[in-house]
Design a protein around this motif. Structure first.
Motif, short mmCIF file in Angstrom:
data_model
loop_
_atom_site.label_atom_id
_atom_site.label_comp_id
_atom_site.label_asym_id
_atom_site.label_seq_id
_atom_site.Cartn_x
_atom_site.Cartn_y
_atom_site.Cartn_z
N VAL A 272 17.16 -20.45 -0.22
CA VAL A 272 16.54 -19.29 0.91
C VAL A 272 16.43 -20.25 1.72
CG1 VAL A 272 14.19 -18.12 0.46
CG2 VAL A 272 15.37 -18.95 -1.74
N ILE A 273 16.43 -19.00 3.36
CA ILE A 273 15.83 -18.78 4.34
C ILE A 273 14.46 -18.72 4.72
CG2 ILE A 273 16.71 -18.73 6.68
CD1 ILE A 273 19.74 -18.09 5.48
N LEU A 274 13.92 -19.38 4.64
CA LEU A 274 12.31 -18.97 4.74
C LEU A 274 11.84 -18.62 5.89
CD1 LEU A 274 10.72 -21.85 2.68
CD2 LEU A 274 11.30 -19.60 1.96
N TYR A 275 11.95 -19.56 7.13
CA TYR A 275 12.71 -19.10 8.50
C TYR A 275 13.60 -19.02 9.50
CZ TYR A 275 7.98 -19.48 7.46
OH TYR A 275 6.54 -18.67 7.61
N ASP A 276 14.24 -18.20 10.12
CA ASP A 276 15.55 -19.21 10.62
C ASP A 276 15.27 -20.05 11.82
OD1 ASP A 276 17.25 -17.18 9.90
OD2 ASP A 276 16.13 -14.99 10.84
N ALA A 277 16.65 -20.73 12.55
CA ALA A 277 15.77 -21.22 13.80
C ALA A 277 15.07 -20.63 14.26
CB ALA A 277 17.09 -22.05 14.69
N TRP A 278 14.18 -21.27 15.31
CA TRP A 278 13.30 -21.16 16.90
C TRP A 278 12.69 -19.45 16.17
CZ3 TRP A 278 12.36 -24.13 20.25
CH2 TRP A 278 12.30 -25.14 20.30
N GLU A 279 12.08 -19.17 15.17
CA GLU A 279 11.18 -18.17 14.79
C GLU A 279 10.37 -18.58 14.29
OE1 GLU A 279 10.37 -15.09 10.22
OE2 GLU A 279 12.37 -16.16 11.04
N PRO A 280 9.09 -17.97 15.13
CA PRO A 280 7.34 -18.72 15.69
C PRO A 280 6.83 -18.41 13.68
CG PRO A 280 7.75 -16.23 16.72
CD PRO A 280 9.02 -16.73 16.10
N VAL A 281 6.29 -19.93 12.96
CA VAL A 281 6.22 -20.19 11.75
C VAL A 281 4.80 -20.09 11.56
CG1 VAL A 281 5.75 -22.08 10.09
CG2 VAL A 281 8.24 -21.76 11.32
N VAL A 294 0.10 -21.89 20.94
CA VAL A 294 1.29 -21.72 21.23
C VAL A 294 1.97 -21.79 19.63
CG1 VAL A 294 1.64 -25.02 21.01
CG2 VAL A 294 3.53 -23.44 22.50
N ALA A 295 3.07 -21.13 19.51
CA ALA A 295 3.97 -20.68 18.75
C ALA A 295 4.38 -22.13 18.50
CB ALA A 295 4.70 -19.45 18.88
N LEU A 296 4.99 -22.21 16.67
CA LEU A 296 5.36 -22.83 16.26
C LEU A 296 6.56 -22.89 15.86
CD1 LEU A 296 2.75 -25.99 14.64
CD2 LEU A 296 3.76 -25.96 17.34
N ALA A 297 8.08 -23.63 15.50
CA ALA A 297 9.22 -23.07 14.22
C ALA A 297 9.79 -23.86 14.71
CB ALA A 297 9.15 -22.33 15.47
N ALA A 298 10.65 -24.17 13.66
CA ALA A 298 11.37 -25.23 13.44
C ALA A 298 13.13 -25.24 14.01
CB ALA A 298 11.90 -25.19 11.96
N GLU A 299 13.28 -26.00 14.58
CA GLU A 299 14.89 -25.97 15.59
C GLU A 299 15.73 -25.31 14.53
OE1 GLU A 299 14.15 -29.39 18.86
OE2 GLU A 299 13.55 -30.09 16.77
N ALA A 300 15.71 -25.45 13.41
CA ALA A 300 16.69 -25.24 12.84
C ALA A 300 16.49 -24.22 12.06
CB ALA A 300 17.96 -26.07 12.07
N PRO A 301 17.20 -23.60 10.88
CA PRO A 301 17.20 -22.28 10.21
C PRO A 301 16.32 -23.20 9.07
CG PRO A 301 19.30 -21.65 10.53
CD PRO A 301 18.70 -23.27 11.65
N VAL A 302 15.09 -22.65 8.40
CA VAL A 302 14.48 -23.60 7.24
C VAL A 302 15.25 -23.12 5.70
CG1 VAL A 302 12.10 -24.40 6.26
CG2 VAL A 302 12.23 -23.54 8.10
N ARG A 303 16.33 -24.09 5.81
CA ARG A 303 16.76 -23.01 4.33
C ARG A 303 16.62 -24.55 3.36
NH1 ARG A 303 21.96 -25.53 5.27
NH2 ARG A 303 22.50 -24.28 3.31
N VAL A 304 15.70 -23.92 2.32
CA VAL A 304 15.76 -25.32 0.47
C VAL A 304 16.47 -24.38 -0.51
CG1 VAL A 304 13.93 -25.17 2.05
CG2 VAL A 304 13.49 -23.66 0.76
N LEU A 305 16.01 -24.72 -1.23
CA LEU A 305 16.61 -24.83 -2.78
C LEU A 305 15.74 -24.53 -3.12
CD1 LEU A 305 19.72 -27.07 -3.95
CD2 LEU A 305 19.41 -24.56 -3.00
N LEU A 306 15.10 -23.22 -4.35
CA LEU A 306 13.79 -22.51 -4.64
C LEU A 306 13.78 -21.89 -6.30
CD1 LEU A 306 11.77 -21.05 -1.83
CD2 LEU A 306 11.53 -22.88 -3.27
N PRO A 307 13.42 -22.26 -6.90
CA PRO A 307 13.44 -22.08 -8.27
C PRO A 307 14.29 -20.48 -8.20
CG PRO A 307 11.75 -23.20 -9.04
CD PRO A 307 12.58 -22.80 -7.41
N ARG A 308 14.67 -19.67 -9.41
CA ARG A 308 15.04 -18.58 -9.45
C ARG A 308 13.64 -17.59 -10.64
NH1 ARG A 308 21.12 -17.88 -7.92
NH2 ARG A 308 21.73 -19.25 -8.94
#
Length: 378
Positions: A272-281, A294-308
């Motif tokens: 699951v991609i929770l946030y794209d790179a530089w998307e406001p969190v 000021v908005a905070l963001a991750a510098e890379a996409p937040v890609r994690v494995l989550l249960p189905r």
């Protein structure tokens, strides 16, 4: 006076996750090492004798010394009578059949230690590096503290049962991840199929190699008091995983449990991609600046494995120490995004500021001070 503190914002993940975890009697731990995401765990902090999994730390101490230039692969250590009698052929345990009084290169001792699970190799290394098994155990425990093992104490380099020696499934996963991350150049040793020493040919003694699809290391062990354990690693897709099983009642149960853990990656989880790179969190409060936040963001996409399926046990939390004091630079590390399952952190990544906040005027700072005094920052 300005007071800064740790501030947190929590968001809940909505359906769809995970089926109920099985009623495992063993301790287990499954880690996506590519993103350092904890996928599942059963009684992960339960202490148990490390047995031969202690040799992961024995190897790690050697790898670190090689990396720091304190040792060379060509360095030789002598086989003492203690090493020969306690871990060699007379001991009738796993051995590389090191000859009494011989000089063996560190490179060959590592092969014996890892491929043949050799106790004589472990003792020769310990005596060569630290003078004794006890002093080498101090090096093992020092490194354990350094890398964040929180429920582990080693008593010797072999994993022979000793009073007070223990580890946990969680700590073994952290240790395996440390080796994979810091010393990838040595990982190939864990998958080598065979080694010949003293004219004696032996196949790799890790019983789970070849039993589980794409598993390419690391170590297995057995203790009289806790049964069978193992640490295994494999690549599935573009991610590497570490799985730990401890307390299994038999060799076959250990293999089955390890296989279930690793097979659950494809069966029970999805990316699951929770946030794209530089998307406001989230927004962080600022003090003394031209803007109040000021908005905070991750510098890379937040890609994690989550249960189905149902993910009601999961939530997202943003933590930062604030308010941020102006001036604030764009891209400044300012906080952390965490994913929690039942209040246990399963994933974390850094957050940075998306914009620059200039330092404000004296009037702005005075107003911020009044705001803090009257209302606080959160």
């Amino acid at each position: 006076m300005l007071q800064t503190g740790l501030l947190a914002m929590t968001f809940f993940l909505h359906p769809p996750a995970s089926a109920e975890e099985g009623a495992e009697k063993t301790s287990t731990y499954l880690l996506d090492t590519t993103t350092e995401t904890l996928l599942s765990a059963t009684d992960p902090e339960r202490p148990f004798p490390p047995a031969s999994t202690a040799k992961l730390m024995t190897a790690a101490v050697v790898f670190k010394a090689l990396e720091e230039g304190k040792l060379k692969l060509s360095t030789t250590f002598k086989v003492s009578e203690h090493a020969w009698r306690t871990g060699g052929a007379p001991a009738r345990t796993a051995t590389m059949f090191a000859e009494l009084g011989s000089e063996i290169r560190v490179e060959d001792l590592l092969r014996g230690l890892i491929i043949q699970n050799a106790n004589d190799a472990a003792i020769v290394i310990a005596e060569g590096m630290a003078g004794s098994e006890a002093d080498f155990a101090d090096l093992m425990n020092e490194l354990a503290r350094e890398i964040g093992l929180r429920n582990t104490r080693f008593a010797n380099p072999t994993g022979y049962e000793a009073e007070g020696a223990h580890t946990s499934a969680r700590d073994l996963a952290v240790l395996a991840n440390y080796i994979l991350d810091e010393f990838p150049q040595f990982y190939y040793l864990y998958s080598l199929p065979e080694f010949t020493w003293n004219n004696i040919f032996q196949r790799n003694r890790n019983p789970v190699l070849g039993e589980i699809r794409e598993l390419d290391g690391m170590v297995s062990g057995f203790s009289e008091t806790d049964g069978f354990n193992a640490v295994g690693s494999t690549v599935r897709g573009d991610r590497r995983f570490v799985a730990v099983v401890a307390g299994a009642p038999s060799e076959s149960a250990r293999i089955d449990a390890l296989k279930r853990l690793l097979d659950s990656v494809e069966k029970d989880f999805e990316e699951v991609i929770l946030y794209d790179a530089w998307e406001p969190v989230a927004d962080a409060r600022t003090f003394g600046g031209t803007k109040s936040g000021v908005a905070l963001a991750a510098e890379a996409p937040v890609r994690v494995l989550l249960p189905r399926g149902d993910r009601h046990d999961y939530k997202i939390r943003v933590v930062y120490r604030g308010p941020l004091i102006a001036p604030v630079e764009k891209g400044q590390k300012a906080g952390e995004l965490r994913i929690l399952k039942n209040d246990v952190v399963t994933y974390r990544t850094s957050l940075v500021t998306m914009d620059r906040v200039e330092e404000g005027t004296m009037r702005t700072k005075a107003l911020d001070s009044v705001t803090e005094t009257l209302f606080g920052w959160w």
